[in-house]
Design a protein around this motif. Sequence first.
Motif, PDB file in Angstrom:
ATOM      1  N   ASN A  49       5.760  -2.616  -0.299  1.00  0.00           N
ATOM      2  CA  ASN A  49       6.533  -1.848  -1.296  1.00  0.00           C
ATOM      3  C   ASN A  49       5.723  -1.631  -2.579  1.00  0.00           C
ATOM      4  OD1 ASN A  49       8.818  -1.657   0.350  1.00  0.00           O
ATOM      5  ND2 ASN A  49       9.556  -3.675  -0.294  1.00  0.00           N
ATOM      6  N   GLN A  50       4.960  -2.655  -2.982  1.00  0.00           N
ATOM      7  CA  GLN A  50       4.120  -2.517  -4.185  1.00  0.00           C
ATOM      8  C   GLN A  50       3.036  -1.456  -3.990  1.00  0.00           C
ATOM      9  OE1 GLN A  50       2.602  -6.429  -4.999  1.00  0.00           O
ATOM     10  NE2 GLN A  50       4.542  -7.195  -5.812  1.00  0.00           N
ATOM     11  N   ILE A  51       2.424  -1.434  -2.805  1.00  0.00           N
ATOM     12  CA  ILE A  51       1.376  -0.436  -2.516  1.00  0.00           C
ATOM     13  C   ILE A  51       1.972   0.962  -2.444  1.00  0.00           C
ATOM     14  CG2 ILE A  51      -0.313   0.299  -0.766  1.00  0.00           C
ATOM     15  CD1 ILE A  51      -0.500  -2.809  -0.079  1.00  0.00           C
ATOM     16  N   GLN A  52       3.172   1.086  -1.854  1.00  0.00           N
ATOM     17  CA  GLN A  52       3.836   2.388  -1.689  1.00  0.00           C
ATOM     18  C   GLN A  52       4.192   3.010  -3.042  1.00  0.00           C
ATOM     19  OE1 GLN A  52       4.521   3.904   1.531  1.00  0.00           O
ATOM     20  NE2 GLN A  52       4.598   5.564   0.055  1.00  0.00           N
ATOM     21  N   GLU A  53       4.528   2.167  -4.031  1.00  0.00           N
ATOM     22  CA  GLU A  53       4.846   2.677  -5.364  1.00  0.00           C
ATOM     23  C   GLU A  53       3.626   3.335  -6.028  1.00  0.00           C
ATOM     24  OE1 GLU A  53       6.399  -0.630  -7.499  1.00  0.00           O
ATOM     25  OE2 GLU A  53       8.309  -0.644  -6.425  1.00  0.00           O
ATOM     26  N   ASN A  54       2.439   2.774  -5.801  1.00  0.00           N
ATOM     27  CA  ASN A  54       1.221   3.297  -6.435  1.00  0.00           C
ATOM     28  C   ASN A  54       0.645   4.511  -5.709  1.00  0.00           C
ATOM     29  OD1 ASN A  54       1.308   1.188  -8.312  1.00  0.00           O
ATOM     30  ND2 ASN A  54       0.230  -0.188  -6.924  1.00  0.00           N
ATOM     31  N   VAL A  55       1.063   4.736  -4.464  1.00  0.00           N
ATOM     32  CA  VAL A  55       0.509   5.832  -3.652  1.00  0.00           C
ATOM     33  C   VAL A  55       1.535   6.949  -3.514  1.00  0.00           C
ATOM     34  CG1 VAL A  55      -0.500   6.411  -1.408  1.00  0.00           C
ATOM     35  CG2 VAL A  55      -0.894   4.169  -2.382  1.00  0.00           C
ATOM     36  N   THR A  56       1.084   8.214  -3.588  1.00  0.00           N
ATOM     37  CA  THR A  56       1.991   9.382  -3.436  1.00  0.00           C
ATOM     38  C   THR A  56       2.326   9.642  -1.966  1.00  0.00           C
ATOM     39  OG1 THR A  56       0.017  10.776  -3.442  1.00  0.00           O
ATOM     40  CG2 THR A  56       1.163  10.488  -5.550  1.00  0.00           C
ATOM     41  N   LYS A  57       1.384   9.363  -1.069  1.00  0.00           N
ATOM     42  CA  LYS A  57       1.589   9.607   0.363  1.00  0.00           C
ATOM     43  C   LYS A  57       2.484   8.526   0.978  1.00  0.00           C
ATOM     44  CE  LYS A  57      -1.122  10.098   4.577  1.00  0.00           C
ATOM     45  NZ  LYS A  57      -2.440   9.867   5.166  1.00  0.00           N
ATOM     46  N   ILE A  58       3.307   8.915   1.953  1.00  0.00           N
ATOM     47  CA  ILE A  58       4.175   7.941   2.647  1.00  0.00           C
ATOM     48  C   ILE A  58       3.329   7.200   3.683  1.00  0.00           C
ATOM     49  CG2 ILE A  58       6.166   7.654   4.168  1.00  0.00           C
ATOM     50  CD1 ILE A  58       7.222  10.303   2.780  1.00  0.00           C
ATOM     51  N   LEU A  59       3.285   5.874   3.561  1.00  0.00           N
ATOM     52  CA  LEU A  59       2.479   5.038   4.448  1.00  0.00           C
ATOM     53  C   LEU A  59       3.306   4.531   5.623  1.00  0.00           C
ATOM     54  CD1 LEU A  59       0.757   2.914   1.684  1.00  0.00           C
ATOM     55  CD2 LEU A  59      -0.290   4.791   2.920  1.00  0.00           C
ATOM     56  N   LYS A  60       2.618   4.198   6.715  1.00  0.00           N
ATOM     57  CA  LYS A  60       3.280   3.624   7.893  1.00  0.00           C
ATOM     58  C   LYS A  60       3.204   2.096   7.820  1.00  0.00           C
ATOM     59  CE  LYS A  60       2.506   7.459  11.034  1.00  0.00           C
ATOM     60  NZ  LYS A  60       1.831   7.896  12.269  1.00  0.00           N
TER      61      LYS A  60
END
Length: 331
Positions: A228-239
């Motif tokens: 969740n922390q990484i997803q907040e910093n990245v614009t692309k949706i990660l798997k």
Amino acid sequence: MSDSDSDESLNTEDLNEINSTNNNFEDEETVEVEVKSIEREKQTKKVKKSEIKEKPQKVKKERTPAQKAATARMLEANKQKKKEKLKNKNNETKTETKKPKKIKSKKEIENVINENLDEIDNEVTNEINEEVQNNKKTKVKKPPSEKQLAARANLIKINKARAEARKEGKEAGGKLGRKPHEYNVIREKIIYMVPNGNGDFKKIRTPVITDKQRQKQKQIEENEKEFNQIQENVTKILKQTKSGKVDKRSQKSEAQLKILEKAREKAKLVRDAKLKEKREKDKKELKETITDSVIDVVTKPASEIKEIKQKKRLSAEQLKQYQLKKDLAMF
């Protein structure tokens, strides 16, 4: 003779000096020194005394007073032995044939000397050890205190009482040793019931969660927080993987991100260059059209200009074809 020859010639004084130096070298004494070689016979070599390096002499250690006393005692003992031997020889009969004395070899003499030296060393070491032991302070044990004596007396009483109790137990036929401790343990039993299709409840075996499963669940929760922390910093949706970690196939590595940044900078520079070229081209075309139109207005008459404009305009048929193409492009 020329002047040059006279300059290079030697005087009698110079010749005398050269001869004196040569004589000094010849007069110096030489000594034969052994040289290492493969041959069995010893190989020698003449060397000047000045060239030979003197070996450093070993300094002998001074003997201790204990060692000197031991040697003196040993010498006295040897003298007494010799006197006793002489007396025994005199008492012997004259008829006995005297055996010829054997001449001792060098090795035998060396062995005798070595044996005597060992005895001296042993005597010296024994004396030193005795002196050290005498000098050592004898440790005096402290007497036990009143508290210690009282504790010992109490232990003796307890042991006696236990021994008597064991004897009584043996005679009565009971078991020896201490009685086992009695604990009242209350255990709760949890029964899991699930509703049945017919309106009744069905008993199910209690689910057992192992330590390994608990540890795995904690790891998954920690991984989800990181995701969740990484997803907040990245614009692309990660798997996300089953364990809660980020699927690296959907995430770019650091090397890939560096390459991307370089490519973006390059693309920006190319875009700016193209825009600049386009603006300059448009400016040039505008300038040419304006200059042409001004020249035409000044030089050509109005009738000719109207004819040129009519030629440039599209005909009715051309307009129809253009409209058809536009309509077909819609489908």
